[in-house]
Structures are given as C-alpha cells and as structure tokens.
Design a protein around this motif. Structure first.
Motif, PDB file in Angstrom:
ATOM      1  N   ASN A 160       0.945  -1.265  -0.036  1.00  4.73           N
ATOM      2  CA  ASN A 160      -0.799  -0.184  -0.132  1.00  4.73           C
ATOM      3  C   ASN A 160       0.648   1.187  -0.298  1.00  4.73           C
ATOM      4  O   ASN A 160       0.774   2.365   0.482  1.00  4.73           O
ATOM      5  N   ALA A 161       2.089   1.262   0.201  1.00  3.33           N
ATOM      6  CA  ALA A 161       2.943   2.226   0.424  1.00  3.33           C
ATOM      7  C   ALA A 161       3.696   2.758  -0.937  1.00  3.33           C
ATOM      8  O   ALA A 161       4.195   3.837  -1.012  1.00  3.33           O
ATOM      9  N   HIS A 162       3.699   2.379  -2.024  1.00  5.72           N
ATOM     10  CA  HIS A 162       3.631   3.027  -3.200  1.00  5.72           C
ATOM     11  C   HIS A 162       3.088   3.657  -4.235  1.00  5.72           C
ATOM     12  O   HIS A 162       3.185   3.957  -5.484  1.00  5.72           O
ATOM     13  N   VAL A 174      -0.718  11.716  -3.854  1.00  4.46           N
ATOM     14  CA  VAL A 174       0.705  12.105  -4.043  1.00  4.46           C
ATOM     15  C   VAL A 174       1.242  12.861  -2.735  1.00  4.46           C
ATOM     16  O   VAL A 174       1.366  12.867  -2.424  1.00  4.46           O
ATOM     17  N   ASP A 175       0.438  13.957  -2.053  1.00  7.73           N
ATOM     18  CA  ASP A 175       0.074  14.359  -1.134  1.00  7.73           C
ATOM     19  C   ASP A 175      -0.343  12.990   0.020  1.00  7.73           C
ATOM     20  O   ASP A 175      -0.664  14.577   1.439  1.00  7.73           O
ATOM     21  N   GLU A 176      -0.863  12.151   0.034  1.00  7.80           N
ATOM     22  CA  GLU A 176      -1.002  11.513   1.161  1.00  7.80           C
ATOM     23  C   GLU A 176      -0.498  10.275   1.496  1.00  7.80           C
ATOM     24  O   GLU A 176      -0.961   9.546   0.847  1.00  7.80           O
ATOM     25  N   PRO A 177       0.663  10.639   1.446  1.00  2.00           N
ATOM     26  CA  PRO A 177       2.170   9.143   1.859  1.00  2.00           C
ATOM     27  C   PRO A 177       1.914   8.070   2.397  1.00  2.00           C
ATOM     28  O   PRO A 177       2.137   7.631   2.349  1.00  2.00           O
ATOM     29  N   GLU A 178       1.309   8.139   3.616  1.00  2.00           N
ATOM     30  CA  GLU A 178       0.727   7.747   4.195  1.00  2.00           C
ATOM     31  C   GLU A 178       0.142   6.670   4.561  1.00  2.00           C
ATOM     32  O   GLU A 178      -1.121   7.289   4.136  1.00  2.00           O
ATOM     33  N   THR A 310       3.623  -1.943   6.253  1.00  7.03           N
ATOM     34  CA  THR A 310       3.094  -1.949   5.120  1.00  7.03           C
ATOM     35  C   THR A 310       3.580  -2.822   5.042  1.00  7.03           C
ATOM     36  O   THR A 310       3.088  -3.532   3.180  1.00  7.03           O
ATOM     37  N   ASP A 311       5.284  -3.433   4.584  1.00 11.87           N
ATOM     38  CA  ASP A 311       6.089  -4.624   3.922  1.00 11.87           C
ATOM     39  C   ASP A 311       4.898  -5.784   4.690  1.00 11.87           C
ATOM     40  O   ASP A 311       5.809  -6.361   3.629  1.00 11.87           O
ATOM     41  N   ARG A 312       4.654  -5.524   5.302  1.00 14.38           N
ATOM     42  CA  ARG A 312       3.946  -7.324   6.530  1.00 14.38           C
ATOM     43  C   ARG A 312       3.806  -8.220   4.982  1.00 14.38           C
ATOM     44  O   ARG A 312       4.099  -9.368   4.822  1.00 14.38           O
ATOM     45  N   PRO A 313       3.050  -7.934   3.876  1.00 11.29           N
ATOM     46  CA  PRO A 313       2.764  -9.118   2.963  1.00 11.29           C
ATOM     47  C   PRO A 313       3.669  -9.334   2.118  1.00 11.29           C
ATOM     48  O   PRO A 313       3.870 -11.079   2.242  1.00 11.29           O
ATOM     49  N   GLY A 314       5.001  -8.263   2.061  1.00  8.10           N
ATOM     50  CA  GLY A 314       6.173  -8.957   1.102  1.00  8.10           C
ATOM     51  C   GLY A 314       7.252 -10.169   2.435  1.00  8.10           C
ATOM     52  O   GLY A 314       7.448 -10.829   1.725  1.00  8.10           O
ATOM     53  N   LEU A 315       6.743 -10.145   3.405  1.00  3.40           N
ATOM     54  CA  LEU A 315       7.303 -10.284   4.240  1.00  3.40           C
ATOM     55  C   LEU A 315       7.033 -11.112   4.834  1.00  3.40           C
ATOM     56  O   LEU A 315       7.545 -12.269   5.022  1.00  3.40           O
TER      57      LEU A 315
END
Ligand code: FES
Ligand SMILES: [Fe+2]
Length: 348
Positions: A160-162, A174-178, A310-315
């Motif tokens: 979700n972070a990309h 773009v201005d809501e990166p969280e 947010t990298d939890r799925p990849g981990l």
C-alpha cells in the motif's frame, strides 16, 4: 532467491500461455529455465514437451505441427502430445519402434489459460469461482514478459505504500503518502489481504467506474497464491466489483511471463473493455518501470532488505517461501552462491 535453483518451485502449476494463443503452434516457452514446446495435440489437448529432440537435440518449437503431432525441423522425427515418437521418416513406413520419445510434462487448461507443472504439483491450480459466474464478464488484458522475478511482482501488488509514488499519475494521492495498514488472513496456499484505500479517480476512471468524483475508495481483497500469482478484488462504494487476475510464470531467475485478465460485475455498455484495459495498462506500466530496475535476487531472510509496516505482506511471502524450502530440505540460493545464515530462523 534464485528461482531456477530451488527445486521445490518445480512442484507448482504455472500459467504459460492463454488457451486461444496455442493455435498455430508449436510455441517455445521457458519455465524455470527449462525449455518447453507447447502445442495442441491430435485430441485437442494442450501439451508441453521438452523442447529438445531425442535424435540430435534440435528445438522442436522450430518445427511444425502435422495432425496434432510436432515435427522436428531437423530430420522430421514426429512426437505426439504424450512425448512418444510416432514417426521416424527415414525408417520403413516411418515406424519409430518402441520406447523412443521425449519428456512430457503435466499440462492442463483452466480459466482460458494453459498451465504446466514440471514435477508433481503440491497444490491444485487456485480456485476462482467468479470465472464461471455469469454475474461477471471477462476482459483479457495482456500476456507479456517482464524483466522482474515473480516475488517482486507479487509483493508490489500487496504494498500500500507505493501508490502515492509509483502511481501518482494514475490513482495514487501524491500528498497523502501515509499508507493504509493491511489486515492479513493466513491460508495454507498463501494469504488474503484486506484494506480500504482512498484513491485519486481521474476522468477515465470516473467513466470506467461510474463514479463522478475525483476521489473514491477501493475496498481491497487481495489473495496471494504461492508462489507467484494473485487475485485482486476491488469493490467500489457503488458496489462495482473489479477483479484483476495476475498470473505469472517464472521464465528464469530474472524474468516472468505475465498474464492478466479482468472479471467485472458491469457490462460492456457501462464501461467498454478498451477503456478498462487503457487504465490498467497505465497502472501496470508504472509498476513495470520500477520493478524491472530492482534487484532480481529477492532475499527471503528478513534481514536481507529493510522494511516498514506496510511491507508485512511481502515479508509474509518471504517467510512462507523460506518455510516451503525448509520443509523440502532446501536452502535459499543467492546470486553469489551463499546461503544466508538467517534462513533457519526465518523458516521457524
Ligand atoms: S534432431 Fe530431430 S529429427 Fe534429427
Ligand atoms: Fe502498483
């Protein structure tokens, strides 16, 4: 992880070609570094053989089909879909005798796609009940090679972070990166991730979705199927369901063959397929440009790269793949030939 070096990855079904492209074969395809020839045999069944004639090793995919058998272009030895040699033209009557042939692999068709397993599969092809549900129409999007390994492609689609960066021209804000934190539900074959993500809704999407607003929310239900395929089900606030199936086959350590198609709960009159493809192609090209420039040797160890929540799925993908290797007595093979020390603990 170098996919061609991990034997257990040969024990999955992989999507190699859309069924309607099998006509006019034989077609070459490389799966986990193994050269295959694909064709439709005399019984109309999809077939996958080793792409190497047993006479002088010529590539059968450079030959042609004769009544559903593949003819070697070098001296004409001819093979049926089960790999048996059925004709040696140089012999009287073309009789090949017994026990001459090439290796045939498990090959079947589902969801309009030909699937191949190089060795006995550990699991069936993923279930996709919506495929035969008349409430959904089917839209084929693309079939093409990406210069990226399946694991990079998979974890990207659960990240979700990309969006605010990679997809700033399409749907990212773009201005809501969280990023929105995902919720995961484990499954023996992978997992399902849930998240409600606010997105930009450009003009083309306003028409595609029937939502006349420059923002909307995607209710994501994304399923990862080990090792390299996913279903992304998006439900919009107006009830519209947009399911993207992204099925990938590992060609070698660096490349994946990607098939993508949609299942949509609306009709062609609501949103022409051409416009759905146009927007999704913009999004996938945005991903592709980044992923093709990342390192192809994705470490399974959690210490191999740095992470954020947010990298939890990849981990989780890395953890499950590490466990799969460990369960089958394998160690992760890296580009420099090393076996990472963290693998054992990652597999616990
Ligand atoms: S190499 Fe195929 S028939 Fe000779
Ligand atoms: Fe993306």
């Amino acid at each position: 992880m170098l996919v061609t070096q991990q034997k257990v990855l040969r024990r999955f079904w992989y999507p190699v070609i859309p069924s309607d492209r099998l006509a006019g074969g034989p077609h070459p395809f490389t799966l986990l570094g193994t050269n295959l020839v694909l064709f439709r045999d005399a019984a109309g069944k999809a077939a996958a053989l080793i792409d190497r004639c047993c006479h002088r090793t010529a590539r059968l995919s450079k030959g042609w089909l004769d009544a559903g058998n593949v003819v070697c272009p070098y001296h004409g030895w001819t093979y049926a879909g089960d790999g048996k040699c059925v004709r040696i033209p140089q012999r009287p009557g073309g009789d090949p005798g017994k026990n001459i042939g090439v290796k045939a692999f498990r090959c079947t068709e589902r969801y309009g796609v030909v699937w191949v397993a190089l060795e006995e599969p550990l699991r069936d092809i993923p279930a996709l009940p919506e495929y035969d549900d008349p409430a959904y129409r089917r839209v084929f999007e693309f079939y093409e090679p990406w210069q990226a390994p399946g694991l990079r492609i998979m974890e990207n689609s659960f990240d979700n972070a990309h969006f605010a960066f990679v997809h700033k021209e399409s749907f990212g804000i773009v201005d809501e990166p969280e990023p929105v934190q995902p919720r995961l539900e484990a499954d023996p074959a992978g997992f399902t991730m849930y998240a409600d993500v606010p997105v930009k809704n450009p003009v083309l999407q306003q028409a595609n979705l029937g939502i006349a607003s420059d923002r909307t929310v995607r209710h994501y239900e994304k399923t990862w199927w080990m090792p390299f395929s996913r279903k992304m089900k998006v439900t919009y606030p107006n009830g519209l369901v947009h399911i993207i199936m992204t099925l990938t086959a590992p060609i070698d350590d660096r490349r994946s063959q990607v098939i993508q198609f949609l299942l949509r709960s609306d009709s062609e009159a609501d949103a022409p397929a051409e416009n759905l493809i146009k927007f999704d192609r913009q999004v996938t090209h945005e991903d592709m440009a980044i992923l093709e420039a990342c390192d192809h040797d994705v470490p399974l160890s959690p210490t191999g790269e740095l992470h954020m929540p947010t990298d939890r799925p990849g981990l989780e993908m890395r953890r499950m793949l590490a466990r799969l290797l460990a369960e089958h007595g394998e160690s992760e093979v890296r580009r420099d030939g090393s076996v990472p020390p963290m693998l054992a603990s990652a597999a616990e």
